[in-house]
Design a protein around this motif. Structure first.
Motif, PDB file in Angstrom:
ATOM      1  N   GLN A   1      36.131  51.642  40.621  1.00 15.50           N
ATOM      2  CA  GLN A   1      37.066  50.920  41.474  1.00 15.50           C
ATOM      3  C   GLN A   1      36.662  50.940  42.953  1.00 15.50           C
ATOM      4  N   LYS A   2      36.109  52.051  43.409  1.00 15.48           N
ATOM      5  CA  LYS A   2      35.818  52.183  44.841  1.00 15.48           C
ATOM      6  C   LYS A   2      34.659  51.322  45.316  1.00 15.48           C
ATOM      7  N   ILE A   3      33.866  50.759  44.383  1.00 19.96           N
ATOM      8  CA  ILE A   3      32.741  49.929  44.810  1.00 19.96           C
ATOM      9  C   ILE A   3      33.054  48.438  44.673  1.00 19.96           C
ATOM     10  N   GLU A   4      34.269  48.102  44.220  1.00 19.97           N
ATOM     11  CA  GLU A   4      34.613  46.693  44.048  1.00 19.97           C
ATOM     12  C   GLU A   4      34.802  46.026  45.401  1.00 19.97           C
ATOM     13  N   ASN A   5      34.237  44.826  45.550  1.00 21.16           N
ATOM     14  CA  ASN A   5      34.356  44.131  46.834  1.00 21.16           C
ATOM     15  C   ASN A   5      35.724  43.471  46.989  1.00 21.16           C
ATOM     16  N   GLN A   6      36.066  43.150  48.215  1.00 20.95           N
ATOM     17  CA  GLN A   6      37.401  42.650  48.541  1.00 20.95           C
ATOM     18  C   GLN A   6      37.669  41.283  47.924  1.00 20.95           C
ATOM     19  N   VAL A   7      36.633  40.470  47.771  1.00 19.72           N
ATOM     20  CA  VAL A   7      36.807  39.133  47.188  1.00 19.72           C
ATOM     21  C   VAL A   7      37.328  39.252  45.756  1.00 19.72           C
ATOM     22  N   MET A   8      36.754  40.165  44.994  1.00 21.09           N
ATOM     23  CA  MET A   8      37.181  40.331  43.608  1.00 21.09           C
ATOM     24  C   MET A   8      38.576  40.952  43.517  1.00 21.09           C
ATOM     25  N   LYS A   9      38.893  41.836  44.435  1.00 20.09           N
ATOM     26  CA  LYS A   9      40.244  42.399  44.453  1.00 20.09           C
ATOM     27  C   LYS A   9      41.269  41.297  44.703  1.00 20.09           C
ATOM     28  N   GLU A  10      40.959  40.411  45.632  1.00 23.00           N
ATOM     29  CA  GLU A  10      41.863  39.309  45.925  1.00 23.00           C
ATOM     30  C   GLU A  10      41.944  38.337  44.754  1.00 23.00           C
ATOM     31  N   LEU A  11      40.823  38.136  44.069  1.00 26.57           N
ATOM     32  CA  LEU A  11      40.802  37.239  42.919  1.00 26.57           C
ATOM     33  C   LEU A  11      41.713  37.760  41.802  1.00 26.57           C
ATOM     34  N   LYS A  12      41.767  39.067  41.621  1.00 29.43           N
ATOM     35  CA  LYS A  12      42.662  39.643  40.620  1.00 29.43           C
ATOM     36  C   LYS A  12      44.116  39.319  40.943  1.00 29.43           C
ATOM     37  N   ARG A  13      44.471  39.344  42.232  1.00 29.14           N
ATOM     38  CA  ARG A  13      45.845  39.003  42.635  1.00 29.14           C
ATOM     39  C   ARG A  13      46.135  37.533  42.360  1.00 29.14           C
ATOM     40  N   ILE A  14      45.136  36.687  42.637  1.00 30.89           N
ATOM     41  CA  ILE A  14      45.311  35.247  42.395  1.00 30.89           C
ATOM     42  C   ILE A  14      45.488  34.976  40.902  1.00 30.89           C
ATOM     43  N   TYR A  15      44.681  35.615  40.089  1.00 28.15           N
ATOM     44  CA  TYR A  15      44.792  35.435  38.642  1.00 28.15           C
ATOM     45  C   TYR A  15      46.122  35.982  38.117  1.00 28.15           C
ATOM     46  N   PHE A  16      46.618  37.024  38.761  1.00 31.04           N
ATOM     47  CA  PHE A  16      47.928  37.567  38.375  1.00 31.04           C
ATOM     48  C   PHE A  16      49.009  36.511  38.592  1.00 31.04           C
TER      49      PHE A  16
ATOM     50  N   LYS B   1      40.059  19.471  36.371  1.00 27.26           N
ATOM     51  CA  LYS B   1      40.863  20.608  35.933  1.00 27.26           C
ATOM     52  C   LYS B   1      40.236  21.944  36.297  1.00 27.26           C
ATOM     53  N   TYR B   2      38.903  22.033  36.268  1.00 29.51           N
ATOM     54  CA  TYR B   2      38.245  23.329  36.413  1.00 29.51           C
ATOM     55  C   TYR B   2      37.391  23.483  37.674  1.00 29.51           C
ATOM     56  N   LYS B   3      37.199  22.410  38.424  1.00 25.86           N
ATOM     57  CA  LYS B   3      36.229  22.491  39.512  1.00 25.86           C
ATOM     58  C   LYS B   3      36.665  23.403  40.660  1.00 25.86           C
ATOM     59  N   TYR B   4      37.956  23.734  40.759  1.00 26.16           N
ATOM     60  CA  TYR B   4      38.412  24.593  41.851  1.00 26.16           C
ATOM     61  C   TYR B   4      38.647  26.039  41.418  1.00 26.16           C
ATOM     62  N   ASP B   5      38.453  26.328  40.129  1.00 30.16           N
ATOM     63  CA  ASP B   5      38.627  27.706  39.676  1.00 30.16           C
ATOM     64  C   ASP B   5      37.395  28.517  40.058  1.00 30.16           C
ATOM     65  N   TYR B   6      37.636  29.669  40.673  1.00 31.15           N
ATOM     66  CA  TYR B   6      36.553  30.473  41.234  1.00 31.15           C
ATOM     67  C   TYR B   6      35.558  30.926  40.171  1.00 31.15           C
ATOM     68  N   ILE B   7      36.029  31.208  38.945  1.00 30.70           N
ATOM     69  CA  ILE B   7      35.155  31.710  37.888  1.00 30.70           C
ATOM     70  C   ILE B   7      34.767  30.614  36.904  1.00 30.70           C
ATOM     71  N   ILE B   8      35.753  29.898  36.382  1.00 32.04           N
ATOM     72  CA  ILE B   8      35.500  28.927  35.318  1.00 32.04           C
ATOM     73  C   ILE B   8      34.568  27.815  35.792  1.00 32.04           C
ATOM     74  N   ALA B   9      34.626  27.461  37.071  1.00 33.03           N
ATOM     75  CA  ALA B   9      33.781  26.382  37.597  1.00 33.03           C
ATOM     76  C   ALA B   9      32.332  26.808  37.775  1.00 33.03           C
ATOM     77  N   LYS B  10      32.042  28.090  37.610  1.00 28.84           N
ATOM     78  CA  LYS B  10      30.686  28.593  37.850  1.00 28.84           C
ATOM     79  C   LYS B  10      30.162  29.274  36.581  1.00 28.84           C
ATOM     80  N   PRO B  11      29.366  28.575  35.788  1.00 31.64           N
ATOM     81  CA  PRO B  11      28.837  29.180  34.553  1.00 31.64           C
ATOM     82  C   PRO B  11      28.076  30.480  34.801  1.00 31.64           C
ATOM     83  N   TRP B  12      27.331  30.562  35.885  1.00 33.04           N
ATOM     84  CA  TRP B  12      26.566  31.789  36.165  1.00 33.04           C
ATOM     85  C   TRP B  12      27.495  32.975  36.406  1.00 33.04           C
ATOM     86  N   LEU B  13      28.644  32.701  37.056  1.00 31.70           N
ATOM     87  CA  LEU B  13      29.596  33.773  37.341  1.00 31.70           C
ATOM     88  C   LEU B  13      30.318  34.210  36.072  1.00 31.70           C
ATOM     89  N   ARG B  14      30.641  33.262  35.199  1.00 31.55           N
ATOM     90  CA  ARG B  14      31.244  33.615  33.912  1.00 31.55           C
ATOM     91  C   ARG B  14      30.302  34.521  33.122  1.00 31.55           C
TER      92      ARG B  14
END
Length: 503
Positions: free
Chosen positions: A62-77, A186-199
């Protein structure tokens, strides 16, 4: 005198020593334990293979997770709550929190650190009796509220990610290979789904042994919210249509979509044999992916019988029979490598185990090697070393593969025979990857002992070697073969004439 002074200088306060010994201590590990730190000697071979690169799940990293991913978890929530058909979302979230709180000790016991909790010394100071991390990131959250909140954030992130991934697959099926404007919108603005490499990167991170939540708590939490989940697609064919009203192209509430089904869909890339016998409740995602590679004979419902030569039996009672012969040498002896595209990964068979296989044939499931192969195998073997020391199916397979491959020539041969599909780069890169996988891995007796002995015996047979030599040298095609036969007949005829004239 010298000895007396020396004795005095090294005297130990026995009373103080005994105070450091706890009155009681747990001497056995919790039965729930299933999420481990990768052993130091294995981790040092390739640290990156065990460390999440994008998303951190659970307490270890948990302590090495970057802030972008922490914020993304809140958005997905937030997005997950928006898809629920519920009036008072606060009460539902409270139910989830209470469920986690009631199980917090059981959850902690799933992690290796839980067996070595900080204790108090006589002066009231905390004493950590184990710290096996490099940056203290493995220390479990001391604040129970923060720990429970972390479990909630991570669990809901996984739910929303899996549901979006399923919807993506369903939309692709309904629209075919050609993307429509509606699909892209539908998917082009989703941070993860729109990026196959990130998925792909997140899927890789979710398989890491140290980056896990216990599967049972995910399943329990999903069971609470499943009846409120609104999806934009119909139920898959394998689900029970009687459990809800699912009509094509309409929103529906689908409690019939279980969490194990969602997980299998997300990790389907690794389920080449379409293994539907994987356990409904594996330990975690690492364990789930491992189950994809195992034949149904090794399922939990069928306990291991160590006397059965067809079953994997890893008992450290005798040294294993290694294949000291590379694939190219076996090929020279006439061994034929037969690819099996849809077989379970570890289901390597030869005539020594299966009477239906011709002598000299080795049936090997096709292995696709890409950028994630090293990471996947390393984490599966780390799980086996920690949790399944006597059921190390993947480890046995990798050791067998390492015996076959010693150089790029061996890889080229296996690629030619479609046993290996190379998505990594040069053949030399594949050879190095396979050879390094076994570094620091303990070798034990395995399922492939009989196969190894059979291959060794086959190679050492002078008959097989000469037969193969003659076939390749004098019968490699119809013209050479015809010439060889004609030449042989001429020699025989000439020799016969000579013998007749002599007598």
């Amino acid at each position: 005198m010298a000895s007396g002074s020396g004795s005095a200088s090294t005297s130990i306060d026995i009373e103080g020593l005994l105070k450091e010994v706890p009155d009681s201590m747990q001497t056995t590990l919790p039965e729930e334990m299933c999420i481990y730190h990768v052993p130091v000697n294995i981790r040092q071979v390739n640290k990156d293979a065990y460390t999440p690169q994008v998303i951190c799940i659970g307490p270890i990293h948990q302590k090495i997770e970057n802030q972008v991913m922490k914020e993304l978890k809140r958005i997905y929530f937030r997005q997950f709550l928006d898809r629920l058909r519920v009036v008072e979302e606060g009460k539902l979230v409270e139910t989830l929190v209470k469920t986690i709180t009631r199980c917090v000790d059981k959850i902690r016991n799933c992690y290796e650190d839980a067996a070595f909790e900080p204790r108090k010394d006589p002066k009231g100071c905390e004493v950590e009796i184990l710290d096996c991390s490099e940056d203290d990131s493995s220390k479990l959250c001391e604040d129970q509220k923060e720990f429970c909140k972390m479990i909630l954030w991570d669990a809901v992130f996984i739910f929303e990610l899996f549901l979006k991934h399923r919807e993506l697959k369903e939309d692709k099926k309904s629209q075919g290979k050609k993307d429509t404007e509606e699909y892209q919108e539908k998917y082009k603005y989703d941070y993860i789904i729109a990026k196959p490499w990130l998925r792909a990167a997140i899927r890789r991170d979710l398989i890491l042994l140290e980056n896990q939540l216990p599967f049972w708590i995910l399943d329990d939490l999903y069971g609470i919210v499943s009846k409120y989940i609104i999806t934009g697609c119909s139920c898959p064919p394998e689900t029970d249509k009687t459990c809800c009203s699912c009509l094509p192209k309409t929103d529906c509430c689908c409690p019939c979509i279980t969490f194990p089904a969602l997980a299998r869909t997300f990790f389907k890339k690794y389920n080449k044999s379409n293994n539907n016998t994987s356990p409904e409740k594996p330990l975690h995602f690492t364990d789930l992916v491992r189950s994809f590679f195992l034949p149904k004979e090794t399922s939990p419902e069928k306990p291991l019988h160590f006397t059965d030569p067809v079953r994997c039996c890893l008992l450290p009672k005798k040294p294993s029979t290694r294949i000291e012969l590379r694939a190219t040498r076996l090929d020279q002896a006439g061994v034929k490598f037969m690819p099996k595209a849809d077989e379970y990964l570890i289901k390597i068979r030869s005539w020594t185990e299966d009477d239906s296989i011709k002598k000299g044939e080795l049936h090997v499931p096709t292995l696709k090697i890409d950028d994630h192969t090293d990471c996947i195998f390393r984490n599966l073997m780390a799980l086996e070393q920690c949790h399944y020391p006597y059921e190390a199916f993947i480890r046995g397979y990798v050791i067998f593969l390492d015996c076959l491959v010693d150089s790029k020539e061996d890889v080229d041969l296996l690629i030619k025979n479609e046993v290996i599909v190379n998505k990594l780069g040069e053949s030399d890169d594949v050879a190095k990857l396979i050879n390094k996988l076994c570094k620091e891995i303990t070798e034990v007796s395995s399922l492939y002992d009989n196969t190894a002995k059979g291959l060794n015996d086959y190679y050492e047979s002078w008959y097989n070697n000469w037969k193969t030599y003659l076939r390749r040298q004098y019968f490699k095609n119809v013209w050479v073969g015809t010439g060889t036969v004609v030449g042989f007949l001429v020699v025989v005829s000439t020799l016969g004439s000579f013998v007749q004239s002599f007598f």
